[in-house]
Write a protein that holds these residues in place. Structure first.
Motif, PDB file in Angstrom:
ATOM      1  N   SER A 155      38.797  35.343  34.344  1.00 22.98           N
ATOM      2  CA  SER A 155      38.605  36.793  34.231  1.00 22.98           C
ATOM      3  C   SER A 155      38.771  37.506  35.572  1.00 22.98           C
ATOM      4  O   SER A 155      38.693  38.729  35.642  1.00 22.98           O
ATOM      5  N   GLY A 156      38.977  36.746  36.645  1.00 25.60           N
ATOM      6  CA  GLY A 156      39.181  37.389  37.948  1.00 25.60           C
ATOM      7  C   GLY A 156      37.912  37.999  38.513  1.00 25.60           C
ATOM      8  O   GLY A 156      37.937  39.061  39.137  1.00 25.60           O
ATOM      9  N   SER A 157      36.772  37.307  38.314  1.00 28.23           N
ATOM     10  CA  SER A 157      35.481  37.908  38.653  1.00 28.23           C
ATOM     11  C   SER A 157      35.305  38.207  40.141  1.00 28.23           C
ATOM     12  O   SER A 157      34.483  39.047  40.520  1.00 28.23           O
ATOM     13  N   ALA A 158      36.077  37.560  41.015  1.00 29.58           N
ATOM     14  CA  ALA A 158      35.952  37.844  42.450  1.00 29.58           C
ATOM     15  C   ALA A 158      36.373  39.282  42.767  1.00 29.58           C
ATOM     16  O   ALA A 158      36.053  39.811  43.830  1.00 29.58           O
ATOM     17  N   GLY A 178      43.344  42.062  48.143  1.00 28.78           N
ATOM     18  CA  GLY A 178      42.483  40.930  48.445  1.00 28.78           C
ATOM     19  C   GLY A 178      43.116  39.614  48.032  1.00 28.78           C
ATOM     20  O   GLY A 178      43.819  39.543  47.023  1.00 28.78           O
ATOM     21  N   VAL A 179      42.887  38.588  48.850  1.00 31.50           N
ATOM     22  CA  VAL A 179      43.313  37.237  48.504  1.00 31.50           C
ATOM     23  C   VAL A 179      42.025  36.411  48.450  1.00 31.50           C
ATOM     24  O   VAL A 179      41.513  35.991  49.475  1.00 31.50           O
ATOM     25  N   PRO A 180      41.460  36.215  47.244  1.00 29.57           N
ATOM     26  CA  PRO A 180      40.161  35.552  47.138  1.00 29.57           C
ATOM     27  C   PRO A 180      40.257  34.036  47.330  1.00 29.57           C
ATOM     28  O   PRO A 180      41.324  33.455  47.135  1.00 29.57           O
ATOM     29  N   GLU A 181      39.136  33.438  47.710  1.00 33.36           N
ATOM     30  CA  GLU A 181      39.099  31.975  47.901  1.00 33.36           C
ATOM     31  C   GLU A 181      39.061  31.266  46.554  1.00 33.36           C
ATOM     32  O   GLU A 181      39.568  30.159  46.426  1.00 33.36           O
ATOM     33  N   THR A 182      38.426  31.897  45.585  1.00 34.58           N
ATOM     34  CA  THR A 182      38.351  31.257  44.267  1.00 34.58           C
ATOM     35  C   THR A 182      38.828  32.229  43.190  1.00 34.58           C
ATOM     36  O   THR A 182      38.591  33.429  43.270  1.00 34.58           O
ATOM     37  N   LYS A 183      39.524  31.667  42.217  1.00 32.85           N
ATOM     38  CA  LYS A 183      40.030  32.470  41.107  1.00 32.85           C
ATOM     39  C   LYS A 183      39.476  31.897  39.813  1.00 32.85           C
ATOM     40  O   LYS A 183      39.200  30.704  39.731  1.00 32.85           O
ATOM     41  N   ASP A 184      39.329  32.752  38.801  1.00 34.17           N
ATOM     42  CA  ASP A 184      38.938  32.255  37.480  1.00 34.17           C
ATOM     43  C   ASP A 184      39.672  33.044  36.399  1.00 34.17           C
ATOM     44  O   ASP A 184      40.476  33.925  36.718  1.00 34.17           O
ATOM     45  N   THR A 219      42.877  36.357  39.121  1.00 30.31           N
ATOM     46  CA  THR A 219      42.852  35.482  37.940  1.00 30.31           C
ATOM     47  C   THR A 219      43.585  34.177  38.237  1.00 30.31           C
ATOM     48  O   THR A 219      44.579  34.171  38.970  1.00 30.31           O
ATOM     49  N   ASP A 220      43.094  33.077  37.662  1.00 26.82           N
ATOM     50  CA  ASP A 220      43.731  31.785  37.940  1.00 26.82           C
ATOM     51  C   ASP A 220      45.110  31.688  37.280  1.00 26.82           C
ATOM     52  O   ASP A 220      45.951  30.920  37.716  1.00 26.82           O
ATOM     53  N   HIS A 221      45.354  32.518  36.237  1.00 24.76           N
ATOM     54  CA  HIS A 221      46.673  32.497  35.589  1.00 24.76           C
ATOM     55  C   HIS A 221      47.635  33.496  36.221  1.00 24.76           C
ATOM     56  O   HIS A 221      48.818  33.511  35.919  1.00 24.76           O
ATOM     57  N   GLY A 222      47.121  34.377  37.084  1.00 22.11           N
ATOM     58  CA  GLY A 222      47.995  35.301  37.812  1.00 22.11           C
ATOM     59  C   GLY A 222      48.443  36.528  37.042  1.00 22.11           C
ATOM     60  O   GLY A 222      49.282  37.295  37.532  1.00 22.11           O
ATOM     61  N   HIS A 223      47.886  36.763  35.853  1.00 23.22           N
ATOM     62  CA  HIS A 223      48.251  37.984  35.134  1.00 23.22           C
ATOM     63  C   HIS A 223      47.283  39.108  35.509  1.00 23.22           C
ATOM     64  O   HIS A 223      46.206  38.873  36.069  1.00 23.22           O
ATOM     65  N   CYS A 224      47.698  40.336  35.190  1.00 24.48           N
ATOM     66  CA  CYS A 224      46.955  41.515  35.643  1.00 24.48           C
ATOM     67  C   CYS A 224      45.762  41.878  34.752  1.00 24.48           C
ATOM     68  O   CYS A 224      45.238  42.991  34.822  1.00 24.48           O
ATOM     69  N   GLU A 269      37.418  47.123  31.121  1.00 23.69           N
ATOM     70  CA  GLU A 269      36.058  46.965  31.634  1.00 23.69           C
ATOM     71  C   GLU A 269      36.073  46.254  33.006  1.00 23.69           C
ATOM     72  O   GLU A 269      35.345  46.619  33.920  1.00 23.69           O
ATOM     73  N   LEU A 270      36.936  45.266  33.144  1.00 25.01           N
ATOM     74  CA  LEU A 270      36.997  44.502  34.397  1.00 25.01           C
ATOM     75  C   LEU A 270      37.572  45.349  35.531  1.00 25.01           C
ATOM     76  O   LEU A 270      37.101  45.317  36.667  1.00 25.01           O
ATOM     77  N   LEU A 271      38.601  46.125  35.199  1.00 24.97           N
ATOM     78  CA  LEU A 271      39.194  47.011  36.205  1.00 24.97           C
ATOM     79  C   LEU A 271      38.166  48.036  36.681  1.00 24.97           C
ATOM     80  O   LEU A 271      38.082  48.352  37.875  1.00 24.97           O
TER      81      LEU A 271
END
Ligand code: PBG
Length: 323
Positions: free
Chosen positions: A89-92, A81-87, A126-131, A146-148
């Motif tokens: 924690s990568g909530s998208a 996925g390539v989301p429109e918005t990043k944050d 994630t806005d920082h691009g880390h996994c 938990e996020l994964l």
């Protein structure tokens, strides 16, 4: 074994019919999996510069590509996925209305014969691009689990056949398995990117998925390219945690790992012919330095010969059309 002149290896190479009869390794379209990059929108198709023939697409356009793949006999598709918005924690990643989730539902409805795999990772989101989530500049392993799990669960709710965690956090397979089972998705398989190396061959993918780390690199969680015994520990850990199949990535430069994982585990093994491997073949062919079709098929056959049961490759549809 007899010796020359009784043994003449060339006798069985004389004709195509003889060669076919004794060929040890076969490549089938059903063993190929096509990666696709989906984003929100309609009728969207954005070419990825460093990967000729690969695009980011909206779900409707992705379906066209998936139809072509299915028609060629390709076995499965893996969604990024390539989301429109990043944050932070990568909530998208766990948005039930996200591009990946929408794409899974559309694929299951329109092309039920394709196996649908979803890549589970935070780096595209994630806005920082880390996994995973960062704490003091490092990816916090346990907080990321938990996020994964949330992302994997959301993919399962959409109807994914297989979820494929590619983040390289420790314990993610166990965490994902228990949340899937706890929510009634015991039938959803896990393909873990078990031996995933910190590789420069991922360069073009990061353009495609818009997932390059903003600072630093992934060496703190992906594997060191010099290590083979460690790959076996990673693979066995994932199998013990409940992985149904394991993946080695990249493929071409790591065929020794593919062979070892197959020989030592007997589990279904996948290999990912990554973006850089694909881009190199396309670029050399474009210059007329190699024959694209033959190199493509040879590279895939080599990965099968090493022991991979199936291959994730950007060549999937093209190769399947030749089989
Ligand atoms: C996500 C992910 C990556 C790839 C697959 N899943 C990129 C990375 O780890 O940086 C690479 C695939 C390719 O290069 O084709 N973590």
């Amino acid at each position: 074994m007899s010796e020359f002149p009784q043994y003449r290896a060339r006798r069985l190479r004389r004709t195509a019919a003889l060669r076919n009869l004794v060929r040890e390794t076969h490549l089938a379209a059903t063993q190929l999996v096509l990666p696709v990059f989906v984003r929100d929108g309609e009728k969207l198709r954005r070419a990825v510069q460093s990967m000729p023939g690969v695009s980011q697409t909206s779900v409707d356009e992705m379906l066209r590509d998936a139809e072509a793949a299915a028609k060629a006999g390709v076995g499965g598709i893996i969604l990024f996925g390539v989301p429109e918005t990043k944050d932070a924690s990568g909530s998208a990643a766990w948005d039930d209305k996200g591009a990946v989730q929408t794409a899974v539902r559309a694929l299951k409805q329109e092309i039920p014969e394709l196996v649908v795999i979803t890549d589970v990772c935070m780096c595209e989101y994630t806005d920082h691009g880390h996994c995973g989530v960062l704490r003091d500049g490092e990816v916090d392993n346990d907080a990321t689990l938990e996020l994964l799990s949330r992302a994997a669960l959301s993919h399962a709710r959409a109807g994914a056949d297989i979820v494929a965690p590619s983040d390289m956090m420790d314990g993610r397979v166990k965490a994902i398995r228990s949340s899937l089972d706890g929510s009634g998705f015991g039938q959803v398989s896990i393909l873990s990117y078990a031996a995933k190396y910190a590789s420069a061959f991922y360069g073009p993918f990061r353009e495609a998925a818009e997932s390059a780390p903003q600072t630093g690199d992934r060496r703190g969680y992906q594997m060191d390219p010099g290590n083979a015994r460690e790959a076996m520990r990673e693979v066995l850990a994932d199998i013990n945690e409940g992985a149904d199949a394991v993946m080695v990535k990249p493929a071409g430069p790591y065929l020794d790992i593919v062979a070892r994982v197959k020989a030592e585990t007997g589990y279904p093994v996948a290999a990912y012919q990554v973006s850089g491997e694909y881009a190199m073949i396309c670029a050399a062919a474009d210059r007329g330095w190699i024959e694209k079709d033959r190199v493509m098929m040879e590279s895939l056959l080599g990965i099968r010969r090493a022991g991979a049961d199936f291959i994730v490759t950007y060549f999937a549809t093209e190769a399947a059309n030749q089989l």
